[in-house]
Write a protein that holds these residues in place. Sequence first.
Motif, PDB file in Angstrom:
ATOM      1  N   ALA A  24       0.832  -1.202   0.000  1.00  0.00           N
ATOM      2  CA  ALA A  24       0.000   0.000   0.000  1.00  0.00           C
ATOM      3  C   ALA A  24       0.873   1.260   0.000  1.00  0.00           C
ATOM      4  CB  ALA A  24      -0.920   0.000   1.218  1.00  0.00           C
ATOM      5  N   GLY A  25       2.016   1.183   0.687  1.00  0.00           N
ATOM      6  CA  GLY A  25       2.920   2.323   0.723  1.00  0.00           C
ATOM      7  C   GLY A  25       3.500   2.638  -0.637  1.00  0.00           C
ATOM      8  N   ARG A  26       3.882   1.616  -1.364  1.00  0.00           N
ATOM      9  CA  ARG A  26       4.431   1.853  -2.704  1.00  0.00           C
ATOM     10  C   ARG A  26       3.349   2.449  -3.614  1.00  0.00           C
ATOM     11  NH1 ARG A  26       8.350   1.602  -6.183  1.00  0.00           N
ATOM     12  NH2 ARG A  26       7.931   1.024  -8.342  1.00  0.00           N
ATOM     13  N   ALA A  27       2.143   1.916  -3.535  1.00  0.00           N
ATOM     14  CA  ALA A  27       1.055   2.452  -4.358  1.00  0.00           C
ATOM     15  C   ALA A  27       0.806   3.926  -4.026  1.00  0.00           C
ATOM     16  CB  ALA A  27      -0.208   1.628  -4.141  1.00  0.00           C
ATOM     17  N   ARG A  28       0.881   4.270  -2.747  1.00  0.00           N
ATOM     18  CA  ARG A  28       0.657   5.662  -2.335  1.00  0.00           C
ATOM     19  C   ARG A  28       1.783   6.567  -2.844  1.00  0.00           C
ATOM     20  NH1 ARG A  28      -2.062   8.972   0.965  1.00  0.00           N
ATOM     21  NH2 ARG A  28      -0.939  10.486   2.253  1.00  0.00           N
ATOM     22  N   ALA A  29       3.003   6.080  -2.786  1.00  0.00           N
ATOM     23  CA  ALA A  29       4.141   6.870  -3.278  1.00  0.00           C
ATOM     24  C   ALA A  29       3.988   7.165  -4.765  1.00  0.00           C
ATOM     25  CB  ALA A  29       5.447   6.135  -3.005  1.00  0.00           C
ATOM     26  N   ILE A  30       3.580   6.169  -5.519  1.00  0.00           N
ATOM     27  CA  ILE A  30       3.410   6.340  -6.965  1.00  0.00           C
ATOM     28  C   ILE A  30       2.283   7.314  -7.274  1.00  0.00           C
ATOM     29  CG2 ILE A  30       2.696   5.161  -9.077  1.00  0.00           C
ATOM     30  CD1 ILE A  30       4.126   2.645  -7.974  1.00  0.00           C
ATOM     31  N   GLN A  31       1.180   7.186  -6.551  1.00  0.00           N
ATOM     32  CA  GLN A  31      -0.020   7.956  -6.873  1.00  0.00           C
ATOM     33  C   GLN A  31       0.072   9.420  -6.444  1.00  0.00           C
ATOM     34  OE1 GLN A  31      -3.633   6.239  -5.361  1.00  0.00           O
ATOM     35  NE2 GLN A  31      -4.937   7.829  -6.228  1.00  0.00           N
TER      36      GLN A  31
END
Length: 398
Positions: A371-378
């Motif tokens: 979820a953290g990686r997805a948030r960083a990308i978005q």
Amino acid sequence: MRIDIVTKEFPPTIYGGAGVHVAELTRVLSSRADVHVHAFGGAREPDYHGATVTSYAQPAGFESANGAVQTLVTDLDIVGDLDGADVIHSHTWYANMAGHLGGLMHGVPHVLSAHSLEPLRPWKAEQLGGGYALSSWAESTAYHGAAAVIAVSEGMRRDILRCYPDVDPAKVHTVHNGIDTQLWTPQTGTAALAKYGIDPDKPSVAFVGRITRQKGVPHLLRAALQLPEDVQLVLCVGAADTPELAREVEGLIGRLRAEREGVVVVEGMIPRGEVTQILSAATVFACPSIYEPLGIVNLEAMACGTAVVASAVGGIPEVVDDGVTGLLVPVEQADDGTGTPVDEEKFAADLAKALSTVLADPERAKAMGEAGRARAIQHFSWETIADRTMEVYAAVAR
């Protein structure tokens, strides 16, 4: 539009989040504008992703001067070269005076990015002595004179208006720090782990940062005494700000090693590829900071797919989604400007509890990392940040 960026840090000499910010912003802005970088230090390559780079060694004759005086003399050396800019953009107090004086000298708007605030770092008096009064004066003068101030988080914006109540709120804009998720990405390699003696099969807590009061390393070391015995603590640290802090940290590490195994200390700057391996292998990343305008290191860990446990200070709650990408640890802080936890034992215990909670559930830790990686990308791409920054330039250059 010609944008002149003034900075102390620039590749290959980067030691903190502000330097990362300037390098990445320059890389993306250079496709949108004519970018000229003016950086402290020795000679560098004159071209950086299309931006023109000029370096400024410390002027001769000031070798024995206070560090703040050396900084201001270097600022003066830069001012003349800012002629021709449409906007001057300075980063950190080190560069703020060059930006301020350059704006006055050449009649162009000065924009500054707030990566930290001197009034909220009083421990720097330990390093600079009377130079801290000079750095504080330089920062205050630049903030009050700037055409626009960019805060790297809403928390930072609140701090700016609290520390400098005479600054017009309308000229303070929030543009978050960012992360290059192509460079900071989950790794499966283990060469760095083997190099530093990290066991990839054991749970681990990782920390990456400088040993400064701001980063709260002593609090993490006290918390580590309360972690399960099989958990490794991996500390990737730079040199301590002061001999006193170095002795304190060394003493705590010695105590920790006397009571448990798996304490790994990696000193000095190490290649990004090694850092990404260490972050990717960690069960959880720890950020015990007592002052953090945003906390780019949390974004780096998130982009590597690692859960984060961090203190709920400054801009960190804008990065770490509590319960989703990690856990936030509340901390009651002294109101004397130091940010010191009112109850240091409680903070250490709460930090240990949050770390243990994530460590105890590897599947949840993995989900938080994803979820953290997805948030960083978005939410934290440099392209978005560059567009927002250009909007600020356009507004003041009219």
